[in-house]
Each structure stands twice: as C-alpha cells, then as structure tokens.
Design an enzyme around this catalytic site. Structure first.
Site, PDB file in Angstrom:
ATOM      1  N   CYS A   1      -8.969  12.227 123.556  1.00 46.21           N
ATOM      2  CA  CYS A   1      -8.141  13.109 124.361  1.00 46.21           C
ATOM      3  C   CYS A   1      -9.055  14.124 125.035  1.00 46.21           C
ATOM      4  O   CYS A   1      -9.481  15.087 124.413  1.00 46.21           O
ATOM      5  CB  CYS A   1      -7.107  13.813 123.488  1.00 46.21           C
ATOM      6  SG  CYS A   1      -6.045  14.925 124.415  1.00 46.21           S
ATOM      7  N   HIS A   2      -9.341  13.855 126.270  1.00 43.81           N
ATOM      8  CA  HIS A   2     -10.292  14.711 126.959  1.00 43.81           C
ATOM      9  C   HIS A   2      -9.915  14.744 128.437  1.00 43.81           C
ATOM     10  O   HIS A   2      -9.710  13.697 129.045  1.00 43.81           O
ATOM     11  CB  HIS A   2     -11.704  14.152 126.770  1.00 43.81           C
ATOM     12  CG  HIS A   2     -12.772  15.058 127.289  1.00 43.81           C
ATOM     13  ND1 HIS A   2     -12.740  16.424 127.106  1.00 43.81           N
ATOM     14  CD2 HIS A   2     -13.910  14.797 127.972  1.00 43.81           C
ATOM     15  CE1 HIS A   2     -13.818  16.961 127.661  1.00 43.81           C
ATOM     16  NE2 HIS A   2     -14.541  15.997 128.193  1.00 43.81           N
TER      17      HIS A   2
END
Lengths: 194, 667
Positions: A86-87
């Site tokens: 999750c970036h």
C-alpha cells in the site's frame, strides 16, 4: 515502445548507480518482468534480511506505475500477506501519487523507506497496524521473527544467483500460504488501504 | 545516459541481430525527434490527436511522414466522403458502404469536423436530398453529427402514398379529403417503394451504414470528451416542430391521432424526460416528439403552410379538428402540444413558426411545395442519423435525468416504448424503441468507460470492440444483429422481432418493426428529429410510406419498404449516443486537447542548460519541441501531452496545470 526505451535507460542506471541497499535486474529476456531485492535497513526489524520483490512493468509505463509486490513474506502494516504494497507512489492519481518522473529506482527507494517507516494511518493490515501503534514491542518482535524466518535464510544464497532463490521462494510461499490460512479469518477487517 | 551508449553496451553481450535492431531503433528515435521538431504545430496536433506519433523509435520517419500525409489528405477526402457519402447515401448506399471501408478516414473526418466546429452541408442526389450537420462545442468538447436524408419520390406517388398513409395514422387530416384517390396513389406508391426498397435495404443498408458507423465509432474514441450539445438553434426549431406533432400529451392530440397510440406515450415520456434533465429532456423530448410530430407533420405540414399563420390560434382551440383540413389539423395538433408542454410548448411554438420554414425547405426537396394538404401527403421519407458524443461526468448523469432513467420511465409509462439494456465487455448499451403516431424511434446509447477510450483510442482492443459495436449499430442489419445478440443476452421479445432478417419484414409491418438499437435513448431520436425535423416533416409525408432507420445510408433504402404499409407509417429514427462515462472515480481526469494546446511550447536550444525530459528520461536534443507547464517544468511535447491527456498535474511537482483544476489534494 516508450516503455522499452525508458526501461532500457532505467536498467542502465540501476546497474551503474543503484540506490544503496537495492538491486534490480531483468528476469531472463522479459523486459516487463523485473526482480529486485531490498536489504533490510539497520535499526529496523528487517535488519539482516534480504527482501525480494517482483516488478511488473505495464504496457503503458511510464504513464502507469509499475506493479510491485513483495515475494518475501514481510510483517508490515502496509504490506499484505500476498506481498501487495500500500503505497501511494504505486497508484495513479487522483488516489495515488504516481507520476512519470518517478522510476523504478525511486519507487524502490520509497519502498525501502516505507519499510523503515511504516504508515499505520493508511494500513493495509489493520491488525499489524494497530499492533505497530499500540504495542510496538510486540510488533518489533514479530517482524524480526518473520525476517529471520523468511528473509535471512535466503541471504546467503540470494546474492550469488537467482536460481538459488527459487527453492527459498517456494519455501517462503508455502509459509505464506500457511500464514494465509491462519489469518484469513481476520481478513475482512484488515484491508483499509485501497 | 546516452541512448547510444546503453544500446551499445546492451548489444555487446547480445547477439549481433539484436544489436543491429537496437541501433536501428536508435536511428529511428533520432529521426522521430527530428520529425517532431520539424512538424508545424498544426501538423503535430493532427498527428497527436490521431495517435499517429507512436513513441520514439517505434516507426521510421518515412512511416511518420506517410502517416502525416495520409491524415492530411484523409481529412479532406473523408470530409468529402462523408458529405459526399451523405449525398451519395441517399442515392447510392453501396457507395457509402465503400466509404466506411476506409475506417481510418472516419477519424480524419471527425477531426476535421472538430476543427471546423459547426458545419452544415447539404446536397441533392436524384430524388434524395441530404443534409449533414456537425456541431462541436469547443468548451465542452461535445460533438454531434446528424445526417438527414430525405427521399423524394414522384410527387404524385408521394402525395398519394403520403396522404393515404398519413391519413390512416392520424385518420383524418388532409387524408380524408384525398382519401380515396390518395389511398390508391399511396397503395401504388407503397408498392413501388416496396419494390424498390426490398432490394436496396438488404444490400445497401449494411454497407452504407458501415461507413456511418465507422465514423461514429471513431468519433467517440477521438473525442473522448466530446459531449453532444443538444439544443441548438436548429434543434430548437426542430423541437418546436416536433412538439407540434407531439400533441399526444394533450387529449386533443390523441383524438386527432387516434390511430397513433404512440402519441400518448410520447406525451408521457416527455413529461418524464423533462423533469429529469431540463436540457436534455428538452432536446430529447423535442426529438422524441419530432418523430411523432413528423408523422403528424407529414400530414399536417401541408396544412401548416397554408394555415401556419391561421392555424395556431384556431388549431389550438380545436385540436381534434383534424378531419377538417390537414393544415388546420396540424396546426391544431401543434398548438395543443405546445400548450401541454410548457417550455417545450414555447419551443414548439417557435417550432411551429419554424415549421413553415421547414415547409419552405421542403419545397426545395420537391414535395414540400405541396405544403398544403396535398403536399403533406407528398412528403418524402426521411432517414435521420444522429450521433452524439458526450462526456458524462461522475454522478452527473445519474443525478440528472439520465438517459437511462428517462428510458426507464418512458418504458414504464408508455406501452410502446421498449428498453433494452445489456452490458458487454464493459460497454453498457441501452436500446429503446418508442412508437408514436406511426413513428418509431430507436435510441441506442452506449456508455464507454473513458479509460478505455482515453488511451490509445482505436488501437486498443476495447476500442476495437467499440468500433465493431458502432458498426453494428450503424448498420441497419448490424443493429438488428446487435439487437439479436443483445436479445439473446437479455431476451427482448420485441427486439427479437427486429432482427436483421426481420428488418425488411418489420419495415413492411410497422408494428412489428422495432429497430433494435443497442442502448437506445428515446430522447436522442428526438434530437435528430430536431435538426432534421424540417426535413422530417417533409419526410413524414413520405415517411408514412417509408420507415427509414436512423442510419442514413440504410434508412434510405428501407424507407420505401416501410411505405408498403401506409397505415403503419413507420418512421424509424435512430439516434445513437455515445457516452463517455466518467463514472469511475478512480479515473484520472485529464485535460482537453484545447487546454493542452494552450500551454506554451518552445524549441530546445543548445544554450539551455542540459536537461532531461523526466517522462522519457531522455536528454533534450537541439530543436526538440518542449512544452512548459505553468510550474516551469518542461517536457517533450509528445511526452507531456500524453500524460496530460489523462492527468492534470505536473509530473514533477504535481501542481495542477490548470488553475481551475487546482487540486492540492493530489499529493
């Protein structure tokens, strides 16, 4: 074709001046399937580990971000059991922050940074995130344990050749599956990072 | 990193062939930049907008040059072709079909249309007259293209047929007077039409339609953003005209058109449509009405000419009067309709006024001259094709009276309206059919996720699917086939009837004929009617006999077929909407071509400090065209244009490129 020419340059840069603690290479002859390894940062629970990542370069790159996921299991608030990260740099705007001026190298560097500085406010794994926030000691313990189990073993062979990696990867994926089953019950509440 | 170095290095440990390939590629890249540098702004835009540039090193300079010449020649040719086609279409559908063959040409044509903004072209061919109107709204990017084809038959035949048919539908009007004679004439005309039509329909329809289709397809793709600006002066006029016929809403109208069940439906639909979206509804309502109106108009038109001045007041009073005089009746209808529809009514009034004009226009066609009661019957069948591309912004179309909602409401209200929805491969199609006063309107709406279009456009698989869809739609048979397909999916009994094979039958049998159009929006047809309303009116007379599908080329041939059944008065109006759906929130919103073109450009000079385009990671070479964003960051034009077509922020600093688009939220 833009992708090809750009990737060529990027690989060139990665080989000549790779970011510290990061290596990236092409798998076989495929230009859109890269592998990378990130060395666990000192002072982090990932220290001593070597984390493998898979990088898939989409056709529309660099107008779309590369798809990157961890192959090595990692205990991290922003990385799920299947290695997804999750970036924001890995997502297109408006939700994400990808832009064509980023590249594989910078994205890997930012992932390296994410490992050292988890973002519990945008968690992918809610449980790990809350643990990170409210019981950091336990989090550190678990993360270190995972590092030793999955990332350290490889260490010896990994740098020497990719082939030696495969057995390790299989082993780790088996473990990952086991983990999956264990944690599946908690899944629903875990994924906040969209 | 010089590309050459990297290439050579890479080549060192690679087979000679590979190395050679890379060197070739390098040369091509070099040539690409040179080529782009030498392009005029206009040429650059042309190529960019058509996705002809590709990426550096992809194709040779010769190929690029070839593409440029093609696109430059193409537009004109295409422009001509579409127009010529339109001209030809009426007369010769086959030709039109040929045109379509050049699918790419359509793109060119579309581009031309965009550039030119609003254009109207008219032409005559033998018995047929065509009128093509393209409208582009630079601000909204909406694009609309409509083509009307009217077929004028022998006045005598037309008149007779028209009268007979018209009379039958409306049951009274002028028909009454000429009834017997007209009926005979109509029968003869119908027969003639039938004879003529059957052949033309099968062959011509598919081919001619195809061209149109291709055009349409391309349009959506190209114009991703394009929204149709419905109501324009023409439309209004049309609307008004249409409105007149629409009287169905008012009871009086019904009496007038007892035979035409659709009219009531229309009335119902209209109100609904209006409520949802004022704009669209108006236009659409007008359109929808127009068909009806057209039919009515056909009967009425003649009367209108004479009574136009008189009719309005008196007509309003006695809508049912129909029996008396065609002209008076028509007027009455109009009036009643107008009253029923507020804004529409106003428009309709205006339309009524315009109607006379339309009538005047008609005379040009030949039959219009017969404007008076006799003339009404003469009106030639008109085929109207209306293509609109509009961008649907997130929530916009749901909140407003979305086409879908409208169609639904309509279907619920009116028995004559059929809605069909299908979703395939990410495209949502809706098809609706409505019948009023013997006029059938088919509206098909296709929703295309912008993402699919935005990128490479036609090149993508999705775009291919889109193209094929459009072609199907455009082609009468295709439509039928499409419907059939959709039917299979959704099982629409009505549509099933309208399968291609059935088309001819349907034409013959007005009732049975429901032109199946994928996602149909009733409203759309009206729009087409609006523009074409005038022609339609004239057509209406003939229209009774003819049931021309919206698709211009196809419709033309078919109309005659429909004529066979005078009573049915099958008017087919096909309108196609292409909605570029912004629904996806994830979808980044890019700038329009206009917005991108407004950004400053310059040529890279040696004096500039060495800089690298951060999109392609290539150093600028002398003469490279650079685009400078408001934040002072620069990129290759071809690099940044592509990014900005889907995004609105600077790739380096993420600052909004447009002030209006200020979104600091974009981290």
């Amino acid at each position: 074709m833009q992708r090809a020419s750009r990737l060529k340059r990027e690989l060139q840069m990665l080989s000549t001046e790779p970011p510290p603690g990061i290596t990236c290479w092409q798998t076989e002859e495929r230009i859109d399937d890269l592998r990378a390894q990130i060395v666990g940062g000192t002072g982090t629970p990932y220290e001593g580990g070597l984390f493998s990542l898979e990088i898939m370069v989409p056709e529309r790159y660099p107008f779309e971000p590369p798809k990157i996921r961890f192959l090595t299991p990692i205990y991290h608030p922003n990385i799920d059991n299947s290695g997804r990260i999750c970036h924001d740099a890995l997502k297109l705007p408006p939700k994400g922050a990808w832009k064509p001026s980023l590249n594989i190298s910078t994205v890997l560097t930012s992932i390296q940074l994410l490992m050292a500085e988890p973002n519990p406010d945008d968690p992918l794994m809610a449980d790990i995130s809350s643990e990170f926030k409210y019981n950091k000691q336990l989090f550190m313990q678990t993360a270190k344990k995972w590092t030793e189990e999955h990332a350290v073993q490889k260490n010896t062979g990994v740098t020497e050749s990719n082939k030696e990696n495969t057995p390790d990867q299989k082993a780790s994926s088996r473990k990952r599956e086991a983990l999956h089953t264990q944690q599946e019950e908690e899944e629903p509440t875990k994924k906040n990072c969209v | 990193m010089e590309g050459s170095d990297s290439v050579e290095q890479g080549g060192s440990d690679q087979p000679e062939s590979q190395r050679r390939r890379q060197l070739d590629r390098l040369d091509r890249e070099e040539a690409f930049y040179q080529f782009v540098n030498n392009l005029s702004d206009e040429d650059y835009r042309l190529m960019r907008d058509n996705n002809l540039l590709g990426t550096p090193g992809e194709v040779t300079e010769d190929e690029l040059l070839h593409r440029l010449q093609q696109i430059k020649d193409g537009p004109e040719q295409q422009n001509n072709t579409p127009r010529t086609e339109s001209a030809e279409e009426p007369g010769e559908q086959p030709e039109s079909s040929e045109d379509p063959a050049g699918g790419d040409s359509l793109l060119d044509w579309l581009n031309t249309v965009r550039r030119t903004g609003n254009t109207t072209r008219t032409g005559h061919r033998g018995n047929q007259s065509w009128r093509a109107v393209s409208q582009t709204n630079p601000n909204s990017g909406d694009f609309r293209f409509s083509l009307e084809i009217s077929v004028n038959r022998n006045l005598a035949e037309q008149q007779g047929a028209a009268e007979g048919e018209q009379e039958s539908p409306e049951g009274q009007a002028a028909a009454a007077a000429a009834a017997a004679a007209a009926a005979a004439a109509a029968a003869a005309a119908a027969a003639a039409l039938a004879d003529a039509n059957p052949n033309p329909n099968p062959n011509p329809n598919p081919e001619p339609q195809v061209p149109m289709e291709t055009e349409v397809v391309e349009e959506p793709v190209v114009e991703e953003l394009a929204v149709i600006v419905e109501p324009e002066p023409e439309l209004e006029e049309v609307v008004s005209q249409e409105i007149l016929p629409e009287p169905p809403s008012s009871p009086a109208v019904l009496p007038v058109q007892p035979t035409l069940p659709p009219s009531p439906r229309r009335g119902q639909r209209r109100p609904r449509s209006r409520s949802p979206e004022p704009r669209r509804t108006r236009a659409r309502t007008a359109r929808s009405r127009s068909p009806l109106n057209l039919d009515q108009l056909e009967d009425l038109p003649n009367p209108r000419h004479a009574p136009s001045s008189q009719g309005p007041s008196s007509d309003t009073n006695a809508p049912p009067v129909p029996p008396v005089e065609g002209s008076s009746r028509t007027r009455q209808h109009v009036l009643s309709r107008q009253s029923t529809a507020d804004s529409d009514a106003q428009q309709s009034r205006a339309g009524a006024e315009s109607v006379p004009e339309a009538q005047n226009v008609r005379p040009q066609e030949g039959e219009t001259a017969g404007g008076e009661g006799g003339a009404a019957g003469r009106r030639p069948p008109t085929i109207m094709l209306d293509l609109q591309v509009r961008r649907v912004r997130p929530g916009e179309y749901r909140q407003r009276d979305s086409i879908a909602s409208r169609t639904r409401s309509r279907s619920q209200n009116s028995n004559n309206t059929f809605l069909y929805e299908s979703e395939r491969g990410g495209f949502r199609r809706t098809f609706s059919r409505s019948e009023r006063a013997g006029v059938r309107t088919y509206v098909s709406t296709i929703r295309i996720p912008i993402r699919r279009i935005s990128d490479a456009g036609l090149g993508e698989a999705t775009s291919m699917a889109l193209q094929s869809m459009i072609r199907q739609i455009m082609t009468g048979f295709g439509e039928l086939g499409y419907l059939m397909d959709s039917d299979s999916d959704s099982s629409d009994s009505n549509r099933g009837a309208s399968t291609p094979a059935d088309l001819t039958e349907t034409l013959n049998n007005p009732d049975a004929t429901t032109a199946p159009t994928p996602a149909a929006e009733v409203e759309e047809p009206p729009v087409a009617a609006g523009v074409r309303a005038r022609t339609v009116e004239t057509d209406m007379d003939e229209g009774l006999a003819t049931a021309p599908p919206a698709s211009g080329g196809r419709a033309r041939p078919r109309p005659p077929i429909s004529l066979e059944e005078p009573s049915s008065l099958p008017f087919l109006r096909l309108a196609h909407f292409f909605l570029l759906n912004d629904d996806d929130e994830d979808q980044p919103q890019g700038l329009t071509k206009e917005q991108i073109d407004n950004l400053s450009m310059r040529n890279f000079g040696e004096s500039d400090a060495l800089k690298t385009c951060s999109v392609c990671i290539t150093e600028y070479a002398e003469g490279n065209k650079l685009r400078k964003l408001p934040c002072s960051h620069e990129y290759h034009v071809h690099c940044i244009d592509r990014w900005l077509s889907e995004n609105s922020t600077c790739p380096i600093c993420r600052r909004a490129v447009l002030v209006s688009a200020n979104r600091e939220s974009v981290v």
